[in-house]
Write a protein that holds these residues in place. Structure first.
Motif, PDB file in Angstrom:
ATOM      1  N   LYS A  78       3.056  -2.710  15.624  1.00  0.00           N
ATOM      2  CA  LYS A  78       2.282  -2.179  14.513  1.00  0.00           C
ATOM      3  C   LYS A  78       1.059  -3.014  14.599  1.00  0.00           C
ATOM      4  N   THR A  85      -7.171  -0.583  16.763  1.00  0.00           N
ATOM      5  CA  THR A  85      -7.698   0.142  15.905  1.00  0.00           C
ATOM      6  C   THR A  85      -9.069  -0.406  15.262  1.00  0.00           C
ATOM      7  N   LYS A 242     -12.992  11.309   5.156  1.00  0.00           N
ATOM      8  CA  LYS A 242     -12.104  10.844   6.110  1.00  0.00           C
ATOM      9  C   LYS A 242     -12.103   9.411   6.372  1.00  0.00           C
ATOM     10  N   GLN A 245     -10.013   7.735   3.785  1.00  0.00           N
ATOM     11  CA  GLN A 245      -8.484   7.917   4.063  1.00  0.00           C
ATOM     12  C   GLN A 245      -8.032   6.995   5.334  1.00  0.00           C
ATOM     13  N   GLU A 246      -8.951   6.659   6.309  1.00  0.00           N
ATOM     14  CA  GLU A 246      -8.495   5.783   7.212  1.00  0.00           C
ATOM     15  C   GLU A 246      -8.325   4.413   6.784  1.00  0.00           C
ATOM     16  N   ILE A 248      -7.554   3.605   3.822  1.00  0.00           N
ATOM     17  CA  ILE A 248      -6.176   3.698   2.935  1.00  0.00           C
ATOM     18  C   ILE A 248      -4.895   3.602   3.818  1.00  0.00           C
ATOM     19  N   TRP A 249      -5.090   4.160   5.170  1.00  0.00           N
ATOM     20  CA  TRP A 249      -4.024   4.339   6.017  1.00  0.00           C
ATOM     21  C   TRP A 249      -3.929   2.819   6.630  1.00  0.00           C
ATOM     22  N   LEU A 250      -5.084   2.178   6.865  1.00  0.00           N
ATOM     23  CA  LEU A 250      -5.188   0.769   7.446  1.00  0.00           C
ATOM     24  C   LEU A 250      -4.337  -0.404   6.472  1.00  0.00           C
ATOM     25  N   SER A 252      -2.274   0.545   4.344  1.00  0.00           N
ATOM     26  CA  SER A 252      -0.694   0.744   4.245  1.00  0.00           C
ATOM     27  C   SER A 252       0.097   0.104   5.330  1.00  0.00           C
ATOM     28  N   GLU A 253      -0.661   0.402   6.613  1.00  0.00           N
ATOM     29  CA  GLU A 253      -0.147  -0.589   7.864  1.00  0.00           C
ATOM     30  C   GLU A 253       0.144  -1.820   7.551  1.00  0.00           C
ATOM     31  N   GLN A 256       2.781  -3.019   5.425  1.00  0.00           N
ATOM     32  CA  GLN A 256       4.221  -2.960   5.950  1.00  0.00           C
ATOM     33  C   GLN A 256       4.560  -4.194   6.828  1.00  0.00           C
ATOM     34  N   ARG A 344      -9.158   8.812  -6.239  1.00  0.00           N
ATOM     35  CA  ARG A 344      -8.437   8.080  -5.361  1.00  0.00           C
ATOM     36  C   ARG A 344      -8.664   6.643  -5.697  1.00  0.00           C
TER      37      ARG A 344
END
Length: 383
Positions: A78, A85, A242, A245-246, A248-250, A252-253, A256, A344
């Motif tokens: 991960k 990325t 978009k 959202q990317e 936000i995903w980063l 989140s990763e 984790q 958001r």
């Protein structure tokens, strides 16, 4: 830094080189991990003899344990994907971004280098002072032997390790291993701190660039050749949604991957700071303990500060940029996308400390307060 410390096993095309690098890397990681057991054995043996020295060894053990956990976590798939990325996004910035976006990114690059510089400086200072104190003690021992041949004082060691062999009989092997252990701590922990802070500052930079683009989403400089002026603002906003959202995903990763590290920093740092403060109060190893205290504090403060910046920029900063954008000059579709991003922003991006809440400046200050409490308790027990 990850390659130099043996924590990056990717992008090596030559099979022999890849195998050799992996073998050496895993061997030295196993060797470094065994230090936790060595410190633990020494700490237990010192409890009945010298409580303050036992506290010092225990503090070192918890510090190395934290570094070992980080060492294994940053090698997960991960984390590799996050680095890839980030690298691809950075290439896009250098190739496609305008002057203003490049300036924003360059500012954050220099800001990140400054943070890492001070963390690493105090880490290296603590290690080099430790080595220097070891050599100083050795020369004092040699001088005492020359003045008194009957002395039975054992030879000094810079790092209090337990060995599966007689460390007096194999003294120089033991000392070489101690110096190599300090060198490993230099390279491993500095590369881990560089990685963690770089990722967090990168996210902040992405949020700041997003805010700049939001404010000028209807600027003609973004319009493609022959495109109708009524359409390109909508396209730009769609791309910005978009991009949001990317990010936000980063986050989140990242959450984790780093939650365990944040939990350990939260739980262990207070004890490290407390035991270091006790030694400073007792007047023991002043130079080393000042450098080590500053390193531990800056290490925690940098993580807390960067996490706090992500929280603020993802909520207040982005919300302000949306309100300052010319959303009111466009149709309902554009206003809907702006409203969607505003909703958001009501859920700010945060770094989690598991069951202990969110990583923030208040958390770092609470660790300092708790370390002071630990100092008063430990002094009362040992005084």
């Amino acid at each position: 830094m990850l390659i130099f410390s043996g924590l990056w096993h990717y992008d090596i095309s030559n099979v022999i080189l890849k195998f050799s690098y992996s073998f050496i890397s895993y061997f030295f990681q196993l060797l470094y991990t065994s230090c936790v057991i060595s410190f633990d054995i020494v700490a237990v043996s010192l409890l009945k003899k010298d409580v303050f020295q036992a506290l010092e060894v225990f503090s070192r053990m918890t510090y190395i344990f934290l570094v070992v956990v980080k060492m294994f976590l940053v090698q997960t798939k991960k984390i590799k994907n996050i680095i890839i990325t980030m690298t691809s996004e950075e290439e896009k910035i250098h190739k496609q971004a305008n002057y203003h976006l490049k300036s924003i990114y360059a500012y954050h690059v220099n800001y990140c280098r400054l943070i890492i510089f001070w963390i690493v400086i105090f880490l290296y200072a603590a290690g080099l002072i430790n080595i220097g104190m070891g050599f100083n003690q050795y020369f004092k021992w040699v001088d005492s032997v020359h003045r008194n041949d009957t002395t039975q004082v054992p030879r000094p060691h810079a790092v209090p390790f337990w060995y599966p062999f007689d460390k007096e009989k194999h003294y120089y092997i033991a000392v070489f291993y101690q110096i190599f252990h300090i060198y490993q701590t230099f390279t491993v922990n500095s590369s881990i701190q560089a990685l963690m802070n770089s990722v967090m500052v990168f996210i902040r930079a992405q949020l700041k660039m997003l805010q700049y683009q939001i404010k000028i989403f209807d600027s003609e400089k973004f319009a493609e050749g022959g495109e109708d002026n009524t359409h390109f603002p909508k396209r730009n906003l769609r791309n910005l949604v978009k991009k949001h959202q990317e990010i936000i995903w980063l986050v989140s990763e990242l959450n984790q991957s780093f939650t365990i590290i944040f939990v350990l920093e939260y739980c262990i740092t207070s004890l490290q700071l407390a035991t270091t403060l006790i030694q400073l109060i007792q007047g023991l190893k002043i130079a080393f303990n000042i450098a080590f205290f500053m390193h531990c504090f800056l290490q925690l403060l940098a993580l807390a500060w960067n996490a706090n910046e992500i929280l603020l920029e993802s909520s207040i900063g982005t919300t302000r940029a949306l309100f300052e954008s010319p959303w009111y000059q466009h149709d309902k579709d554009c206003q809907y996308m702006v409203n969607f991003m505003l909703m958001r922003c009501n859920r700010p991006l945060t770094m989690s400390i598991g069951p202990f809440g969110l990583m923030s400046i208040d958390m770092a200050l609470s660790r300092l307060k708790l370390s002071y409490t630990c100092v008063t308790v430990l002094q009362a027990r040992t005084g």
